[in-house]
Write a protein that holds these residues in place. Structure first.
Motif, mmCIF file in Angstrom:
data_model
loop_
_atom_site.group_PDB
_atom_site.id
_atom_site.type_symbol
_atom_site.label_atom_id
_atom_site.label_comp_id
_atom_site.label_asym_id
_atom_site.label_seq_id
_atom_site.Cartn_x
_atom_site.Cartn_y
_atom_site.Cartn_z
ATOM 1 N N ILE A 168 0.836 -1.271 0.111
ATOM 2 C CA ILE A 168 -0.081 0.020 -0.010
ATOM 3 C C ILE A 168 0.682 1.272 0.087
ATOM 4 O O ILE A 168 0.574 2.462 -0.602
ATOM 5 C CB ILE A 168 -0.925 0.114 1.090
ATOM 6 C CG1 ILE A 168 -1.982 -1.028 0.918
ATOM 7 C CG2 ILE A 168 -1.488 1.319 1.204
ATOM 8 C CD1 ILE A 168 -2.836 -1.443 2.147
ATOM 9 N N ASP A 169 2.039 1.138 0.752
ATOM 10 C CA ASP A 169 2.970 2.342 0.938
ATOM 11 C C ASP A 169 3.562 2.500 -0.668
ATOM 12 O O ASP A 169 3.606 3.907 -1.035
ATOM 13 C CB ASP A 169 3.936 2.122 1.766
ATOM 14 C CG ASP A 169 3.605 2.302 3.060
ATOM 15 O OD1 ASP A 169 2.446 2.755 3.487
ATOM 16 O OD2 ASP A 169 4.190 1.908 4.175
ATOM 17 N N TYR A 170 3.898 1.519 -1.432
ATOM 18 C CA TYR A 170 4.391 1.702 -2.826
ATOM 19 C C TYR A 170 3.413 2.290 -3.364
ATOM 20 O O TYR A 170 3.574 3.136 -4.415
ATOM 21 C CB TYR A 170 5.021 0.262 -3.160
ATOM 22 C CG TYR A 170 6.437 0.014 -2.655
ATOM 23 C CD1 TYR A 170 7.217 0.737 -2.784
ATOM 24 C CD2 TYR A 170 6.555 -1.233 -2.055
ATOM 25 C CE1 TYR A 170 8.731 0.836 -2.341
ATOM 26 C CE2 TYR A 170 7.796 -1.434 -1.496
ATOM 27 C CZ TYR A 170 8.861 -0.629 -1.704
ATOM 28 O OH TYR A 170 10.360 -0.968 -1.221
ATOM 29 N N VAL A 171 2.322 1.758 -3.587
ATOM 30 C CA VAL A 171 1.010 2.083 -4.458
ATOM 31 C C VAL A 171 0.715 3.644 -4.264
ATOM 32 O O VAL A 171 0.578 4.521 -4.954
ATOM 33 C CB VAL A 171 -0.091 1.196 -4.217
ATOM 34 C CG1 VAL A 171 -1.335 1.849 -4.906
ATOM 35 C CG2 VAL A 171 0.006 -0.104 -4.555
ATOM 36 N N LEU A 172 0.737 4.063 -2.874
ATOM 37 C CA LEU A 172 0.494 5.528 -2.417
ATOM 38 C C LEU A 172 1.568 6.332 -3.102
ATOM 39 O O LEU A 172 1.450 7.338 -3.440
ATOM 40 C CB LEU A 172 0.350 5.779 -1.080
ATOM 41 C CG LEU A 172 -0.925 5.295 -0.768
ATOM 42 C CD1 LEU A 172 -1.228 5.231 0.896
ATOM 43 C CD2 LEU A 172 -2.167 5.934 -1.200
ATOM 44 N N GLN A 173 2.877 6.007 -2.878
ATOM 45 C CA GLN A 173 3.992 6.706 -3.385
ATOM 46 C C GLN A 173 3.857 6.995 -4.695
ATOM 47 O O GLN A 173 4.136 8.117 -5.218
ATOM 48 C CB GLN A 173 5.232 6.151 -3.184
ATOM 49 C CG GLN A 173 5.601 6.003 -1.428
ATOM 50 C CD GLN A 173 7.158 5.459 -1.203
ATOM 51 O OE1 GLN A 173 7.863 4.860 -2.003
ATOM 52 N NE2 GLN A 173 7.629 5.622 0.243
ATOM 53 N N GLY A 233 1.428 6.650 -6.858
ATOM 54 C CA GLY A 233 0.104 7.323 -7.247
ATOM 55 C C GLY A 233 0.308 8.814 -6.996
ATOM 56 O O GLY A 233 0.033 9.665 -7.985
ATOM 57 N N VAL A 234 1.224 9.012 -6.116
ATOM 58 C CA VAL A 234 1.337 10.674 -5.634
ATOM 59 C C VAL A 234 2.141 11.256 -6.901
ATOM 60 O O VAL A 234 1.877 12.113 -7.270
ATOM 61 C CB VAL A 234 1.789 10.938 -4.048
ATOM 62 C CG1 VAL A 234 2.241 12.367 -4.084
ATOM 63 C CG2 VAL A 234 0.560 10.510 -3.208
ATOM 64 N N ARG A 235 3.259 10.457 -7.082
ATOM 65 C CA ARG A 235 4.161 10.875 -8.147
ATOM 66 C C ARG A 235 3.511 11.028 -9.529
ATOM 67 O O ARG A 235 3.760 12.106 -9.996
ATOM 68 C CB ARG A 235 5.187 9.737 -8.244
ATOM 69 C CG ARG A 235 6.150 9.796 -6.959
ATOM 70 C CD ARG A 235 7.438 8.770 -7.080
ATOM 71 N NE ARG A 235 8.124 8.760 -6.080
ATOM 72 C CZ ARG A 235 9.131 7.967 -5.814
ATOM 73 N NH1 ARG A 235 9.342 7.037 -6.838
ATOM 74 N NH2 ARG A 235 9.808 7.943 -4.599
ATOM 75 N N ILE A 236 2.647 10.042 -9.913
ATOM 76 C CA ILE A 236 1.936 10.085 -11.086
ATOM 77 C C ILE A 236 1.160 11.417 -10.906
ATOM 78 O O ILE A 236 0.811 12.085 -12.217
ATOM 79 C CB ILE A 236 1.272 8.735 -11.446
ATOM 80 C CG1 ILE A 236 2.182 7.842 -11.748
ATOM 81 C CG2 ILE A 236 0.242 9.003 -12.534
ATOM 82 C CD1 ILE A 236 1.857 6.143 -11.489
ATOM 83 N N LEU A 237 0.204 11.704 -10.086
ATOM 84 C CA LEU A 237 -0.716 12.665 -9.956
ATOM 85 C C LEU A 237 0.300 13.820 -9.836
ATOM 86 O O LEU A 237 -0.284 14.916 -10.605
ATOM 87 C CB LEU A 237 -1.514 12.376 -8.506
ATOM 88 C CG LEU A 237 -2.455 13.422 -8.432
ATOM 89 C CD1 LEU A 237 -3.677 13.588 -9.484
ATOM 90 C CD2 LEU A 237 -3.122 13.459 -6.918
#
Length: 74
Positions: free
Chosen positions: A6-11, A13-17
């Motif tokens: 979940i941490d990797y997905v959030l990291q 995701g924030v970078r892509i956003l």
């Protein structure tokens, strides 16, 4: 293990956003700079600013958007 995923997905995701938002702001800046006269006409048509502030806002708004785009990229 699930927390790490979940941490990797959030990291990422924030970078892509952030990259997507920076692209949107950069496209907006380019549109304003390409037709700076049209942008000043649009600003004056809104009748939110006094006439003497229109030339200043025509420069400050794209500069601020560019700063926000760079901030998203950093």
């Amino acid at each position: 293990m699930e927390n790490i995923f979940i941490d990797y997905v959030l990291q990422y995701g924030v970078r892509i956003l952030s990259i997507v938002l920076a692209g949107i702001f950069l496209k907006s800046v380019l549109g304003k700079v390409k037709d700076i006269y049209g942008f000043s006409v649009v600003l004056s048509d809104y009748k939110v600013l006094p006439k003497f502030l229109i030339p200043l806002a025509t420069i400050i708004v794209p500069a601020a958007e560019l700063a926000v785009a760079v901030g998203f990229l950093l």
